[in-house]
Motif scaffolding. Structure first.
Motif, PDB file in Angstrom:
ATOM      1  N   ALA A  12       0.824  -1.213   0.000  1.00 34.75           N
ATOM      2  CA  ALA A  12       0.000   0.000   0.000  1.00 34.75           C
ATOM      3  C   ALA A  12       0.856   1.260   0.000  1.00 34.75           C
ATOM      4  O   ALA A  12       0.456   2.284  -0.554  1.00 34.75           O
ATOM      5  CB  ALA A  12      -0.929  -0.004   1.217  1.00 34.75           C
ATOM      6  N   ASP A  13       2.043   1.182   0.584  1.00 35.39           N
ATOM      7  CA  ASP A  13       2.902   2.364   0.669  1.00 35.39           C
ATOM      8  C   ASP A  13       3.955   2.410  -0.440  1.00 35.39           C
ATOM      9  O   ASP A  13       4.930   3.157  -0.348  1.00 35.39           O
ATOM     10  CB  ASP A  13       3.577   2.424   2.038  1.00 35.39           C
ATOM     11  N   TRP A  17       6.909   4.210  -8.386  1.00 36.44           N
ATOM     12  CA  TRP A  17       6.038   3.980  -9.541  1.00 36.44           C
ATOM     13  C   TRP A  17       6.757   4.093 -10.874  1.00 36.44           C
ATOM     14  O   TRP A  17       6.308   3.538 -11.873  1.00 36.44           O
ATOM     15  CB  TRP A  17       4.831   4.916  -9.478  1.00 36.44           C
ATOM     16  N   ASP A  47       1.448   8.543 -11.974  1.00 34.57           N
ATOM     17  CA  ASP A  47       0.236   8.865 -11.219  1.00 34.57           C
ATOM     18  C   ASP A  47      -0.930   7.958 -11.595  1.00 34.57           C
ATOM     19  O   ASP A  47      -1.671   7.501 -10.725  1.00 34.57           O
ATOM     20  CB  ASP A  47      -0.164  10.331 -11.432  1.00 34.57           C
ATOM     21  N   ARG A  50      -0.358   4.559 -10.082  1.00 31.70           N
ATOM     22  CA  ARG A  50      -0.657   4.616  -8.646  1.00 31.70           C
ATOM     23  C   ARG A  50      -2.166   4.529  -8.428  1.00 31.70           C
ATOM     24  O   ARG A  50      -2.643   3.799  -7.560  1.00 31.70           O
ATOM     25  CB  ARG A  50      -0.112   5.897  -8.033  1.00 31.70           C
ATOM     26  N   GLU A  51      -2.940   5.259  -9.234  1.00 33.97           N
ATOM     27  CA  GLU A  51      -4.397   5.226  -9.113  1.00 33.97           C
ATOM     28  C   GLU A  51      -4.940   3.843  -9.462  1.00 33.97           C
ATOM     29  O   GLU A  51      -5.861   3.348  -8.817  1.00 33.97           O
ATOM     30  CB  GLU A  51      -5.035   6.295 -10.002  1.00 33.97           C
ATOM     31  N   LYS A  52      -4.373   3.215 -10.477  1.00 35.62           N
ATOM     32  CA  LYS A  52      -4.776   1.850 -10.851  1.00 35.62           C
ATOM     33  C   LYS A  52      -4.582   0.919  -9.658  1.00 35.62           C
ATOM     34  O   LYS A  52      -5.446   0.095  -9.351  1.00 35.62           O
ATOM     35  CB  LYS A  52      -3.950   1.387 -12.059  1.00 35.62           C
ATOM     36  N   ALA A  53      -3.467   1.071  -8.962  1.00 43.72           N
ATOM     37  CA  ALA A  53      -3.173   0.219  -7.808  1.00 43.72           C
ATOM     38  C   ALA A  53      -4.129   0.482  -6.644  1.00 43.72           C
ATOM     39  O   ALA A  53      -4.359  -0.409  -5.831  1.00 43.72           O
ATOM     40  CB  ALA A  53      -1.735   0.428  -7.364  1.00 43.72           C
ATOM     41  N   ARG A  54      -4.684   1.669  -6.569  1.00 50.03           N
ATOM     42  CA  ARG A  54      -5.672   1.960  -5.523  1.00 50.03           C
ATOM     43  C   ARG A  54      -6.999   1.254  -5.804  1.00 50.03           C
ATOM     44  O   ARG A  54      -7.737   0.914  -4.892  1.00 50.03           O
ATOM     45  CB  ARG A  54      -5.914   3.465  -5.421  1.00 50.03           C
ATOM     46  N   GLN A  55      -7.299   1.062  -7.079  1.00 51.00           N
ATOM     47  CA  GLN A  55      -8.574   0.477  -7.478  1.00 51.00           C
ATOM     48  C   GLN A  55      -8.490  -1.029  -7.719  1.00 51.00           C
ATOM     49  O   GLN A  55      -9.522  -1.697  -7.756  1.00 51.00           O
ATOM     50  CB  GLN A  55      -9.083   1.165  -8.745  1.00 51.00           C
ATOM     51  N   GLU A  56      -7.303  -1.544  -7.922  1.00 46.46           N
ATOM     52  CA  GLU A  56      -7.099  -2.945  -8.262  1.00 46.46           C
ATOM     53  C   GLU A  56      -6.062  -3.547  -7.323  1.00 46.46           C
ATOM     54  O   GLU A  56      -5.413  -2.837  -6.563  1.00 46.46           O
ATOM     55  CB  GLU A  56      -6.626  -3.071  -9.717  1.00 46.46           C
ATOM     56  N   THR A  57      -5.890  -4.849  -7.425  1.00 49.65           N
ATOM     57  CA  THR A  57      -4.840  -5.526  -6.672  1.00 49.65           C
ATOM     58  C   THR A  57      -3.671  -5.761  -7.610  1.00 49.65           C
ATOM     59  O   THR A  57      -3.851  -6.284  -8.709  1.00 49.65           O
ATOM     60  CB  THR A  57      -5.341  -6.870  -6.110  1.00 49.65           C
TER      61      THR A  57
END
Length: 160
Positions: A12-13, A17, A47, A50-57
């Protein structure tokens, strides 16, 4: 060779990227001029990844502290959609992609999703064959907006 590779869930941290972005761009570069429309990978930024990783695994394949592979899985109601599978070009064929896909399969099983789905471009028959060897079967052909011919092959794998 792949024994010195560790597959980890994207932390998560995570802050590096530029590394998976550069990896994806290197791994997808051979598609330039081969597929139409061009790969969405060309529009990725640090960026947006990073957003993709917030929405997906996401999962990373690491050799020492170097990112040598990645994969993302978007959870849907009955399946996971797999995307942006990338392996360092010089390390392809060493089962790193298979190990990344196995991580997504384990995630799907753990969350009760019995199916994985992905899309491969119509022109990339080698990719379609590789996914077939992993147990995926073609389920349909679709066209990107503005195209009157199939541009993608949808493939699914039912997990046992």
């Amino acid at each position: 060779m792949s024994s010195d590779i560790k597959v980890i869930k994207l932390p998560a941290d995570f802050a590096r990227w530029d590394e998976p972005l550069a990896l994806i761009l290197r791994a997808f570069a051979y598609m330039d001029g081969l597929i139409d429309p061009p790969s969405s990978a060309q529009r990725l930024t640090g960026d947006s990844l990073r957003e993709k990783a917030r929405q997906e695994t996401g999962f990373l394949a690491m050799r020492d502290n170097e990112v040598v592979g990645c994969i993302f899985a978007a959870e849907h109601s009955a399946h996971f959609y797999v995307g942006k599978l990338a392996v360092e070009p010089g390390l392809q064929g060493k089962k790193i992609g298979r190990r990344l896909m196995e991580s997504v399969e384990a995630l799907a099983r753990a969350t009760g999703k019995p199916v994985l789905e992905l899309q491969a471009r119509i022109e990339l028959t080698d990719n379609q064959a590789a996914f077939g060897r992993l147990g995926f079967i073609e389920t349909e052909r679709t066209a990107h907006p503005g195209y009157n011919r199939p541009t993608s092959v949808t493939m699914r794998k039912t997990l046992s």
